[in-house]
Design a protein around this motif. Structure first.
Motif, PDB file in Angstrom:
ATOM      1  N   LEU A   1      13.791   1.408   1.793  1.00 27.40           N
ATOM      2  CA  LEU A   1      12.389   1.741   1.557  1.00 27.40           C
ATOM      3  C   LEU A   1      11.539   0.782   2.378  1.00 27.40           C
ATOM      4  CD1 LEU A   1      12.194   2.177  -2.337  1.00 27.40           C
ATOM      5  CD2 LEU A   1      11.992   3.980  -0.627  1.00 27.40           C
ATOM      6  N   TRP A   2      10.606   1.324   3.133  1.00 33.45           N
ATOM      7  CA  TRP A   2       9.672   0.505   3.911  1.00 33.45           C
ATOM      8  C   TRP A   2       8.327   0.517   3.208  1.00 33.45           C
ATOM      9  CZ3 TRP A   2      10.060  -0.197   9.806  1.00 33.45           C
ATOM     10  CH2 TRP A   2      11.402  -0.377  10.176  1.00 33.45           C
ATOM     11  N   VAL A   3       7.737  -0.675   3.064  1.00 33.49           N
ATOM     12  CA  VAL A   3       6.487  -0.829   2.317  1.00 33.49           C
ATOM     13  C   VAL A   3       5.491  -1.612   3.172  1.00 33.49           C
ATOM     14  CG1 VAL A   3       5.422  -1.636   0.181  1.00 33.49           C
ATOM     15  CG2 VAL A   3       7.831  -0.931   0.176  1.00 33.49           C
ATOM     16  N   THR A   4       4.301  -1.082   3.366  1.00 36.46           N
ATOM     17  CA  THR A   4       3.276  -1.840   4.082  1.00 36.46           C
ATOM     18  C   THR A   4       2.642  -2.850   3.130  1.00 36.46           C
ATOM     19  OG1 THR A   4       1.666  -0.074   3.614  1.00 36.46           O
ATOM     20  CG2 THR A   4       2.710  -0.080   5.786  1.00 36.46           C
ATOM     21  N   ALA A   5       2.586  -4.100   3.572  1.00 30.73           N
ATOM     22  CA  ALA A   5       1.940  -5.171   2.806  1.00 30.73           C
ATOM     23  C   ALA A   5       0.683  -5.561   3.574  1.00 30.73           C
ATOM     24  CB  ALA A   5       2.882  -6.356   2.632  1.00 30.73           C
ATOM     25  N   GLU A   6      -0.455  -5.028   3.141  1.00 35.95           N
ATOM     26  CA  GLU A   6      -1.689  -5.094   3.920  1.00 35.95           C
ATOM     27  C   GLU A   6      -2.125  -6.529   4.240  1.00 35.95           C
ATOM     28  OE1 GLU A   6      -6.286  -3.414   3.699  1.00 35.95           O
ATOM     29  OE2 GLU A   6      -5.004  -3.360   1.922  1.00 35.95           O
ATOM     30  N   LEU A   7      -2.241  -7.363   3.225  1.00 38.00           N
ATOM     31  CA  LEU A   7      -2.770  -8.701   3.447  1.00 38.00           C
ATOM     32  C   LEU A   7      -1.715  -9.689   3.947  1.00 38.00           C
ATOM     33  CD1 LEU A   7      -5.312  -9.128   0.524  1.00 38.00           C
ATOM     34  CD2 LEU A   7      -5.658  -8.221   2.833  1.00 38.00           C
ATOM     35  N   ALA A   8      -0.459  -9.289   3.918  1.00 37.95           N
ATOM     36  CA  ALA A   8       0.596 -10.113   4.527  1.00 37.95           C
ATOM     37  C   ALA A   8       0.759  -9.764   6.000  1.00 37.95           C
ATOM     38  CB  ALA A   8       1.912  -9.911   3.788  1.00 37.95           C
TER      39      ALA A   8
ATOM     40  N   ARG B   1       0.799  -1.220   0.000  1.00 34.91           N
ATOM     41  CA  ARG B   1       0.000   0.000   0.000  1.00 34.91           C
ATOM     42  C   ARG B   1       0.841   1.285   0.000  1.00 34.91           C
ATOM     43  NH1 ARG B   1      -5.382  -0.870   1.480  1.00 34.91           N
ATOM     44  NH2 ARG B   1      -5.612   1.285   0.802  1.00 34.91           N
ATOM     45  N   ARG B   2       1.486   1.599   1.086  1.00 34.00           N
ATOM     46  CA  ARG B   2       2.197   2.876   1.208  1.00 34.00           C
ATOM     47  C   ARG B   2       3.694   2.646   1.399  1.00 34.00           C
ATOM     48  NH1 ARG B   2      -2.390   5.681   3.457  1.00 34.00           N
ATOM     49  NH2 ARG B   2      -4.128   4.817   2.253  1.00 34.00           N
ATOM     50  N   LEU B   3       4.466   3.725   1.148  1.00 35.49           N
ATOM     51  CA  LEU B   3       5.920   3.639   1.250  1.00 35.49           C
ATOM     52  C   LEU B   3       6.471   4.770   2.106  1.00 35.49           C
ATOM     53  CD1 LEU B   3       5.245   3.780  -2.217  1.00 35.49           C
ATOM     54  CD2 LEU B   3       7.292   2.391  -2.077  1.00 35.49           C
TER      55      LEU B   3
ATOM     56  N   LYS C   1      -4.149 -12.713  13.906  1.00 37.97           N
ATOM     57  CA  LYS C   1      -3.202 -12.352  12.857  1.00 37.97           C
ATOM     58  C   LYS C   1      -3.927 -11.847  11.615  1.00 37.97           C
ATOM     59  CE  LYS C   1       0.984 -12.088  11.185  1.00 37.97           C
ATOM     60  NZ  LYS C   1       1.913 -11.071  11.700  1.00 37.97           N
ATOM     61  N   THR C   2      -5.087 -12.412  11.319  1.00 38.41           N
ATOM     62  CA  THR C   2      -5.840 -12.001  10.126  1.00 38.41           C
ATOM     63  C   THR C   2      -6.424 -10.594  10.251  1.00 38.41           C
ATOM     64  OG1 THR C   2      -7.779 -13.143  11.026  1.00 38.41           O
ATOM     65  CG2 THR C   2      -6.429 -14.338   9.411  1.00 38.41           C
ATOM     66  N   ASP C   3      -6.474 -10.063  11.486  1.00 37.75           N
ATOM     67  CA  ASP C   3      -6.972  -8.700  11.678  1.00 37.75           C
ATOM     68  C   ASP C   3      -5.919  -7.650  11.336  1.00 37.75           C
ATOM     69  OD1 ASP C   3      -9.476  -9.512  12.617  1.00 37.75           O
ATOM     70  OD2 ASP C   3      -8.742  -9.708  14.683  1.00 37.75           O
ATOM     71  N   VAL C   4      -4.667  -8.059  11.311  1.00 37.25           N
ATOM     72  CA  VAL C   4      -3.570  -7.105  11.144  1.00 37.25           C
ATOM     73  C   VAL C   4      -3.399  -6.775   9.662  1.00 37.25           C
ATOM     74  CG1 VAL C   4      -1.117  -6.684  11.519  1.00 37.25           C
ATOM     75  CG2 VAL C   4      -2.437  -7.973  13.213  1.00 37.25           C
ATOM     76  N   THR C   5      -3.812  -5.560   9.291  1.00 34.90           N
ATOM     77  CA  THR C   5      -3.769  -5.127   7.885  1.00 34.90           C
ATOM     78  C   THR C   5      -3.098  -3.757   7.797  1.00 34.90           C
ATOM     79  OG1 THR C   5      -6.029  -4.286   8.154  1.00 34.90           O
ATOM     80  CG2 THR C   5      -5.783  -6.461   7.156  1.00 34.90           C
ATOM     81  N   PRO C   6      -1.768  -3.708   7.872  1.00 37.74           N
ATOM     82  CA  PRO C   6      -1.059  -2.426   7.872  1.00 37.74           C
ATOM     83  C   PRO C   6      -1.205  -1.677   6.550  1.00 37.74           C
ATOM     84  CG  PRO C   6       0.485  -4.256   7.741  1.00 37.74           C
ATOM     85  CD  PRO C   6      -0.852  -4.850   8.002  1.00 37.74           C
ATOM     86  N   VAL C   7      -1.404  -0.376   6.668  1.00 43.77           N
ATOM     87  CA  VAL C   7      -1.547   0.471   5.477  1.00 43.77           C
ATOM     88  C   VAL C   7      -0.657   1.712   5.568  1.00 43.77           C
ATOM     89  CG1 VAL C   7      -3.135   1.894   4.109  1.00 43.77           C
ATOM     90  CG2 VAL C   7      -3.863  -0.348   4.918  1.00 43.77           C
ATOM     91  N   GLY C   8      -0.976   2.623   6.492  1.00 45.78           N
ATOM     92  CA  GLY C   8      -0.239   3.881   6.563  1.00 45.78           C
ATOM     93  C   GLY C   8       1.003   3.774   7.424  1.00 45.78           C
ATOM     94  N   LEU C   9       2.045   4.547   7.073  1.00 45.82           N
ATOM     95  CA  LEU C   9       3.223   4.602   7.921  1.00 45.82           C
ATOM     96  C   LEU C   9       3.919   5.945   7.763  1.00 45.82           C
ATOM     97  CD1 LEU C   9       6.319   2.666   6.560  1.00 45.82           C
ATOM     98  CD2 LEU C   9       4.343   3.168   5.135  1.00 45.82           C
ATOM     99  N   THR C  10       4.614   6.340   8.818  1.00 42.40           N
ATOM    100  CA  THR C  10       5.418   7.554   8.789  1.00 42.40           C
ATOM    101  C   THR C  10       6.608   7.344   9.696  1.00 42.40           C
ATOM    102  OG1 THR C  10       5.346   9.982   9.015  1.00 42.40           O
ATOM    103  CG2 THR C  10       4.179   8.699  10.686  1.00 42.40           C
TER     104      THR C  10
END
Length: 322
Positions: free
Chosen positions: A193-200, A182-184, A226-235
């Protein structure tokens, strides 16, 4: 008409900043088609700005006189005057713009067009798409390198991160990452570079020089599946020591030690947090809770939520004029 639009945009570009460092908090709401403006001292709404349909990603101009907003259902980037708190112009994009980056030196905007599976390069002064670069399906996150020579784009459905040469428009490198990137964010030293992988349910870390994945950060807040964890945004903090990650359906923000690549702790927020912004003094985090229709304001020192502020429906992102 094109000449008129170009003249208007050129005038805006030369206009002096009149509202820099107001501290105002701007929240884009996908379903109510508006930007809610919040007073940072009282947390009261001071303005409701109607924009084109489905506003999502937002970025200020360098002098913070203008706020640019990608509006996915009308295929435009709206331009808001920060002093007047009103829409004063727009730029045409490809189909369903989601995220973007601004290169003010070259007067370009790089926009991920979700439904077009492409990255559009827009000439800001001419209001014209000068190049469309095919990407993997459903491109989202866009990050411009510090030197302006490379732009990085995530492909949600392709599980890819592209490195694109901004001069030629050619894809220089691809790397496969976790499901639904999703985001970088880049570390301040430019090495990763850090990348959020939502479904992973994790962040993948890309070595910038080799453009390969060299590590990851996983999350599991107390009481969550574990299935609830869906990372998207980061800073990231400016010193590169700490990262903050929104965990989507897990309803938490993770605090990450960048050096050890470990989660130091979790902060409970609202329903499905996605968008996140860190104040310039790095004492406050603002989190957009997409299914809570509010934002959570977090004190970074105590690592506790201060307040929840109702906004519009399905808040996507937060931008702070500081």
């Amino acid at each position: 008409m094109l000449k008129f639009a170009a003249a208007v945009l050129a005038t805006l570009a030369c206009a002096p900043a009149q509202a820099k460092d107001t501290g105002l908090i701007f929240v884009s709401n996908e379903k109510t088609n508006n930007i809610i403006v919040i007073d940072p001292k009282t947390y009261k709404v001071v303005k409701d700005i109607k924009v084109a349909r489905r506003p999502r990603d937002m970025h200020f101009s360098a002098d913070h006189s203008m706020l640019y907003v990608a509006c996915g259902d009308d295929d435009v980037v709206d331009i808001l005057d920060v002093a007047k708190l009103q829409v004063v112009g727009k730029l045409k994009t490809g189909p369903s713009p989601e995220a973007f980056a601004i290169d003010e030196k070259r007067r370009r905007i790089y926009v991920s067009d979700e439904e077009g599976s492409s990255l559009a390069i827009i000439d800001m002064d001419r209001d014209a798409i000068v190049k469309e670069i095919p990407t993997g399906a459903e491109p989202e996150g866009v990050l411009l390198g510090d030197d302006g020579k490379t732009v990085y784009v995530t492909s949600e459905a392709g599980d890819l991160v592209h490195a694109i040469d901004t001069d030629t428009g050619a894809i220089a490198h691809d790397v496969v990452v976790g499901l639904r990137p999703r985001r970088l964010a880049a570390t301040p030293d430019g090495k990763e570079l850090w990348v959020t992988a939502e479904l992973a349910g994790r962040i993948d870390i890309i070595d910038h020089s080799r453009f390969v994945v060299t590590g990851s950060v996983s999350f599991l807040p107390p009481g969550m599946r574990k299935t609830d964890v869906t990372p998207v945004g980061l800073t990231m903090a400016r010193d590169g020591k700490t990262a903050y990650v929104t965990l989507g359906h897990a309803a938490h923000v993770a605090i990450v030690d960048v050096a050890t690549r470990k989660a130091l702790g979790y902060i409970l927020v609202g329903k499905r947090p996605w968008g996140i912004a860190l104040s310039r003094d790095e004492q406050t985090l603002y989190v957009a809770n997409g299914l809570g229709d509010d934002i959570t304001v977090i004190d970074t020192k105590s690592r506790k939520a201060r307040v929840s502020v109702p906004v519009g429906r399905i808040p996507y992102g937060v931008a702070v004029d500081d």
